[in-house]
Design an enzyme around this catalytic site. Structure first.
Site, PDB file in Angstrom:
ATOM      1  N   CYS A 112     -44.209  22.014   7.858  1.00  0.00           N
ATOM      2  CA  CYS A 112     -44.749  20.686   8.126  1.00  0.00           C
ATOM      3  C   CYS A 112     -45.679  20.651   9.329  1.00  0.00           C
ATOM      4  CB  CYS A 112     -43.588  19.727   8.302  1.00  0.00           C
ATOM      5  SG  CYS A 112     -42.356  19.987   7.023  1.00  0.00           S
ATOM      6  N   HIS A 252     -44.470  13.856  12.569  1.00  0.00           N
ATOM      7  CA  HIS A 252     -44.117  14.361  11.239  1.00  0.00           C
ATOM      8  C   HIS A 252     -42.984  13.485  10.689  1.00  0.00           C
ATOM      9  CE1 HIS A 252     -42.771  16.647   7.939  1.00  0.00           C
ATOM     10  NE2 HIS A 252     -41.720  17.166   8.537  1.00  0.00           N
ATOM     11  N   ASN A 282     -40.310  13.002   2.931  1.00  0.00           N
ATOM     12  CA  ASN A 282     -40.915  14.099   3.682  1.00  0.00           C
ATOM     13  C   ASN A 282     -41.919  14.809   2.775  1.00  0.00           C
ATOM     14  OD1 ASN A 282     -41.525  16.457   5.030  1.00  0.00           O
ATOM     15  ND2 ASN A 282     -39.406  16.956   5.549  1.00  0.00           N
TER      16      ASN A 282
HETATM   17  N1  ACO Z   1     -25.878  12.372  -1.250  1.00  0.00           N
HETATM   18  C1  ACO Z   1     -24.573  12.250  -0.932  1.00  0.00           C
HETATM   19  N2  ACO Z   1     -23.901  13.154  -0.195  1.00  0.00           N
HETATM   20  C2  ACO Z   1     -24.597  14.214   0.243  1.00  0.00           C
HETATM   21  C3  ACO Z   1     -25.970  14.414  -0.048  1.00  0.00           C
HETATM   22  C4  ACO Z   1     -26.595  13.424  -0.838  1.00  0.00           C
HETATM   23  N3  ACO Z   1     -27.910  13.502  -1.173  1.00  0.00           N
HETATM   24  N4  ACO Z   1     -26.369  15.555   0.526  1.00  0.00           N
HETATM   25  C5  ACO Z   1     -25.323  16.071   1.166  1.00  0.00           C
HETATM   26  N5  ACO Z   1     -24.244  15.272   0.992  1.00  0.00           N
HETATM   27  C6  ACO Z   1     -22.885  15.438   1.517  1.00  0.00           C
HETATM   28  C7  ACO Z   1     -22.565  16.857   1.843  1.00  0.00           C
HETATM   29  O1  ACO Z   1     -22.146  17.545   0.688  1.00  0.00           O
HETATM   30  C8  ACO Z   1     -21.468  16.699   2.855  1.00  0.00           C
HETATM   31  O2  ACO Z   1     -20.272  16.419   2.184  1.00  0.00           O
HETATM   32  P1  ACO Z   1     -18.884  17.040   2.709  1.00  0.00           P
HETATM   33  O3  ACO Z   1     -18.698  16.477   4.092  1.00  0.00           O
HETATM   34  O4  ACO Z   1     -17.897  16.540   1.710  1.00  0.00           O
HETATM   35  O5  ACO Z   1     -19.087  18.517   2.723  1.00  0.00           O
HETATM   36  C9  ACO Z   1     -21.857  15.429   3.613  1.00  0.00           C
HETATM   37  O6  ACO Z   1     -22.790  14.730   2.758  1.00  0.00           O
HETATM   38  C10 ACO Z   1     -22.516  15.703   4.944  1.00  0.00           C
HETATM   39  O7  ACO Z   1     -23.531  16.703   4.760  1.00  0.00           O
HETATM   40  P2  ACO Z   1     -24.433  17.166   5.915  1.00  0.00           P
HETATM   41  O8  ACO Z   1     -25.425  18.166   5.417  1.00  0.00           O
HETATM   42  O9  ACO Z   1     -23.555  17.542   7.087  1.00  0.00           O
HETATM   43  O10 ACO Z   1     -25.182  15.816   6.217  1.00  0.00           O
HETATM   44  P3  ACO Z   1     -25.867  15.384   7.551  1.00  0.00           P
HETATM   45  O11 ACO Z   1     -25.183  14.193   8.048  1.00  0.00           O
HETATM   46  O12 ACO Z   1     -26.094  16.534   8.467  1.00  0.00           O
HETATM   47  O13 ACO Z   1     -27.294  14.946   7.005  1.00  0.00           O
HETATM   48  C11 ACO Z   1     -29.567  15.741   6.861  1.00  0.00           C
HETATM   49  C12 ACO Z   1     -28.152  15.851   6.305  1.00  0.00           C
HETATM   50  C13 ACO Z   1     -30.081  14.347   6.600  1.00  0.00           C
HETATM   51  C14 ACO Z   1     -30.470  16.741   6.141  1.00  0.00           C
HETATM   52  C15 ACO Z   1     -29.486  16.039   8.372  1.00  0.00           C
HETATM   53  O14 ACO Z   1     -28.905  17.280   8.609  1.00  0.00           O
HETATM   54  C16 ACO Z   1     -30.801  15.983   9.022  1.00  0.00           C
HETATM   55  O15 ACO Z   1     -31.338  14.933   9.299  1.00  0.00           O
HETATM   56  N6  ACO Z   1     -31.369  17.174   9.326  1.00  0.00           N
HETATM   57  C17 ACO Z   1     -32.651  17.275   9.938  1.00  0.00           C
HETATM   58  C18 ACO Z   1     -33.526  18.193   9.193  1.00  0.00           C
HETATM   59  C19 ACO Z   1     -34.353  17.579   8.094  1.00  0.00           C
HETATM   60  O16 ACO Z   1     -34.592  16.414   7.979  1.00  0.00           O
HETATM   61  N7  ACO Z   1     -34.849  18.498   7.296  1.00  0.00           N
HETATM   62  C20 ACO Z   1     -35.720  18.154   6.261  1.00  0.00           C
HETATM   63  C21 ACO Z   1     -36.903  18.971   6.166  1.00  0.00           C
HETATM   64  S1  ACO Z   1     -37.276  20.004   7.454  1.00  0.00           S
HETATM   65  C22 ACO Z   1     -38.847  19.725   7.934  1.00  0.00           C
HETATM   66  O17 ACO Z   1     -39.452  18.741   7.652  1.00  0.00           O
HETATM   67  C23 ACO Z   1     -39.536  20.768   8.759  1.00  0.00           C
END
Ligand code: ACO
Length: 325
Positions: A112, A252, A282
């Site tokens: 990105c 971004h 994104n």
């Molecule tokens: N719907 C419902 N539940 C979901 C989904 C979904 N789409 N995806 C994951 N879950 C579940 C998981 O299975 C997990 O369940 P469990 O606790 O029973 O195991 C639970 O939700 C929590 O999962 P996490 O991955 O820990 O969720 P988190 O709260 O960390 O959020 C997210 C995930 C939004 C990706 C977060 O980590 C984040 O904001 N990361 C930043 C990075 C990012 O945005 N990357 C995207 C692209 S990178 C870039 O642009 C360079």
């Protein structure tokens, strides 16, 4: 020494809402909204590929600049979702637009941050020769990602953004760009399969590894906040200004919680940050040029404004650009 003559953007017509995703996989509007701020995203139609998105955004930028494809002297395309594995998307775009036989090349794999890095390259190229350089950020992620992996598929959308850069004469001076890389963190955001270390084969096809993005979401989050906010401080510091002088930050658009944390760290209120992740998700290297184009269209930028673009991406790469309108 570098100035932006025209701005363009394109998002495909097809809209995919959170409820549309909830009808396909085990997710919900509530989960996606609270974790990311995303409400919908746009997906390319079956007959569109990367060059179509890049081409449509480029035509808007050319028109905005009052130019035609004949006027372009160089093309740089930032993408991680190219038209083909080889040749690069820039070759397809040169032909699509009917440009002269000019240099054209991709900046691929920088995730990105690619578009802002490409602006930096364009700026450097202009030191050598007066040119009109078309710089594009484009992603068509929906075609290549897994539609079954709920941790990723709900985050992304397809779009393209483009600008035409020249030495002078445009609405915005590209005053400075900072960029950096921390290659010790390649493992926290990577699509491994398909390269020479992990070639595409029957095993990766059977396991689903071929389109599986490895991401340590929490580490990506922390790095993104740190790098994007520091890059704003660095780029403004270099031109003798501070964050308080910035009229609009265009970060971004990965997710709203990252943007909120960047804002908080910099002490910048909502009126000075542009956000459109709720409508587009994104879109990788397209988020920044597309948001810039949309911010202009919505009247969020006025003459005299100092605008800072800031981005991070797989690598880790980060980059920020200061634009004086
Ligand atoms: N719907 C419902 N539940 C979901 C989904 C979904 N789409 N995806 C994951 N879950 C579940 C998981 O299975 C997990 O369940 P469990 O606790 O029973 O195991 C639970 O939700 C929590 O999962 P996490 O991955 O820990 O969720 P988190 O709260 O960390 O959020 C997210 C995930 C939004 C990706 C977060 O980590 C984040 O904001 N990361 C930043 C990075 C990012 O945005 N990357 C995207 C692209 S990178 C870039 O642009 C360079």
């Amino acid at each position: 020494m570098a100035s932006i003559l025209g701005f363009g953007g394109y998002a495909p017509e097809r809209v995919m809402t959170n409820d549309d995703w909830a009808a396909l996989i085990d997710t919900s509007d509530e989960w996606i909204t609270t974790r990311t701020g995303i409400k919908k995203r746009h997906f390319a139609s079956d007959d569109e590929a990367t060059v179509d998105l890049a081409g449509k955004a480029s035509l808007v930028a050319l028109e905005d600049a009052g130019l035609t494809s004949e006027d372009i002297d160089e093309i740089i395309v930032a993408t991680d979702t190219p038209e083909a594995y080889t040749p690069d998307t820039a070759s397809f775009l040169q032909h699509y637009l009917g440009c002269r036989e000019v240099p054209a090349y991709d900046l691929g794999g920088s995730g990105c941050a690619g578009f802002v890095q490409a602006l930096d390259v364009a700026r450097a190229r202009l030191l050598l020769e007066p040119k009109r350089i078309l710089v594009v950020g484009v992603e068509l992620i929906s075609r290549l990602m897994s539609w079954e992996d709920r941790s990723f598929c709900v985050l992304f959308g397809d779009a393209a953004g483009a600008v035409v850069v020249a030495r002078d004469g445009g609405a915005a001076e590209l005053v400075h760009v900072v960029a950096g890389t921390d290659g010790s963190q390649t493992d926290i955001l990577t699509l491994k399969t398909g390269g020479t270390r992990h070639p595409f084969n029957a095993e990766s096809l059977a396991s689903g590894a071929f389109n599986h993005l490895d991401m340590d979401g929490k580490r990506v989050f922390r790095e993104a906040v740190h790098r994007m906010s520091q890059a704003v401080v660095d780029v403004t510091g270099h031109i003798g200004k501070g964050v308080a002088d910035v009229d609009l930050v265009i970060p971004h658009q990965a997710n709203k919680r990252i943007i909120d944390a960047v804002q908080q760290k910099m002490g910048v209120d909502d009126s000075r940050v542009f956000v459109n992740v709720h409508d587009y998700g994104n879109t990788g290297s397209a988020t920044v040029p597309f948001a810039l184009w949309e911010a202009l269209g919505k009247g969020r930028i006025s003459e005299g404004d100092l605008v800072v673009l800031t981005a991070f991406g797989a690598g880790f790469h980060w980059a920020a650009a200061a634009l004086q309108f």
